[in-house]
Design a protein around this motif. Structure first.
Motif, PDB file in Angstrom:
ATOM      1  N   LEU A 253      97.687  33.484  40.087  1.00  0.00           N
ATOM      2  CA  LEU A 253      96.101  33.380  39.626  1.00  0.00           C
ATOM      3  C   LEU A 253      95.799  31.894  39.339  1.00  0.00           C
ATOM      4  N   SER A 254      96.747  31.278  38.745  1.00  0.00           N
ATOM      5  CA  SER A 254      96.620  29.998  37.931  1.00  0.00           C
ATOM      6  C   SER A 254      96.156  29.026  39.369  1.00  0.00           C
ATOM      7  N   THR A 255      96.608  29.196  40.401  1.00  0.00           N
ATOM      8  CA  THR A 255      96.529  28.410  41.621  1.00  0.00           C
ATOM      9  C   THR A 255      95.107  28.501  42.295  1.00  0.00           C
ATOM     10  N   MET A 256      94.280  29.724  41.803  1.00  0.00           N
ATOM     11  CA  MET A 256      93.091  29.823  42.392  1.00  0.00           C
ATOM     12  C   MET A 256      92.103  29.339  41.521  1.00  0.00           C
ATOM     13  N   THR A 257      90.922  28.597  42.256  1.00  0.00           N
ATOM     14  CA  THR A 257      89.696  28.564  41.528  1.00  0.00           C
ATOM     15  C   THR A 257      89.157  29.864  41.127  1.00  0.00           C
ATOM     16  N   ALA A 258      88.157  29.582  40.254  1.00  0.00           N
ATOM     17  CA  ALA A 258      87.420  30.680  39.838  1.00  0.00           C
ATOM     18  C   ALA A 258      86.320  31.186  41.000  1.00  0.00           C
TER      19      ALA A 258
END
Length: 224
Positions: free
Chosen positions: A81-86
């Protein structure tokens, strides 16, 4: 054997030996040339600093953010999830993100996905509305009829924790994009471990994840 036949066989054998020799020579030349090219490449790479080489071979951020692994387990981590942008999406995504925020924002990643699976499973079921917003807000405003308590508890629906909303929003995006739903085995219902609804004894339990028990609806008429 006649002299003519002997000469013919000798000539054929000589041709075959020459052909094999020529083939071997061609392969040796190709191997030597390839080795030279690779040797030059290795020499060139050897003078490139490690940090520069890592930067050159790393997956671009844009590709990493949009690439979704085909296996559901691979995305069910905070690391992924940390690799995804909001994300931002349409009203369907927003309804799912809102539901995950109010129902499961304090859960681990799998717990959030599990609650989301229930909503998406209901969308796929003929017993419920065929849209995410329809499922989430089914019965809202009617006493004892709302399917999710936050839609009728008279509390504010304002998003107070932007960080938590960004996290559940990523989960909502992945679910909307079709990540495999394998955590809850087709569950259409859940409840926290702190309560004991009457229907729970009649529904097959499919999973226990985080603070929730999950169940599959046995009949079309049952409801939360």
């Amino acid at each position: 054997m006649t002299i003519a036949l002997r000469r013919t066989l000798t000539a054929c054998m000589t041709f075959a030996v020459l052909t094999c020799a020529q083939t071997a020579t061609a392969e040796e030349v190709l191997a030597a040339r390839l080795g030279a090219v690779l040797g030059q490449e290795r020499q060139a790479l050897a003078i490139v600093p490690d940090n520069r080489l890592s930067a050159l071979t790393a997956v671009p951020d844009s590709a990493r953010r949009t690439a979704t692994p085909t296996g559901g387990d691979a995305v069910m981590t905070d690391a992924y999830l940390s690799t995804m942008t909001a994300p931002k999406g349409n009203s369907e995504w927003e309804c799912l993100a809102d539901a995950l925020y109010f129902e499961a924002r304090g859960e681990g990643v799998q717990g959030i996905f599990a609650v989301g699976e229930v909503i998406m499973n209901r969308v796929d079921s003929a017993a419920y509305p065929n849209t995410v917003c329809g499922v989430v807000h089914q019965g809202s405003g009617k006493k004892f009829a709302c399917q999710f308590s936050w839609t009728c508890d008279n509390n504010s629906d304002a998003i107070g924790n932007k960080t938590a909303f960004a996290r559940v929003g990523k989960v909502a995006k992945l679910l909307m994009d079709g990540v495999p739903r394998r955590l809850t085995q087709g569950a259409t219902h859940y409840h926290t471990k702190a309560v004991h609804p009457s229907w729970a004894s009649r529904f097959p339990k499919t999973a226990t994840i985080g603070a929730h028990y999950f169940y599959r609806q046995p009949t079309r008429s049952a409801s939360n």
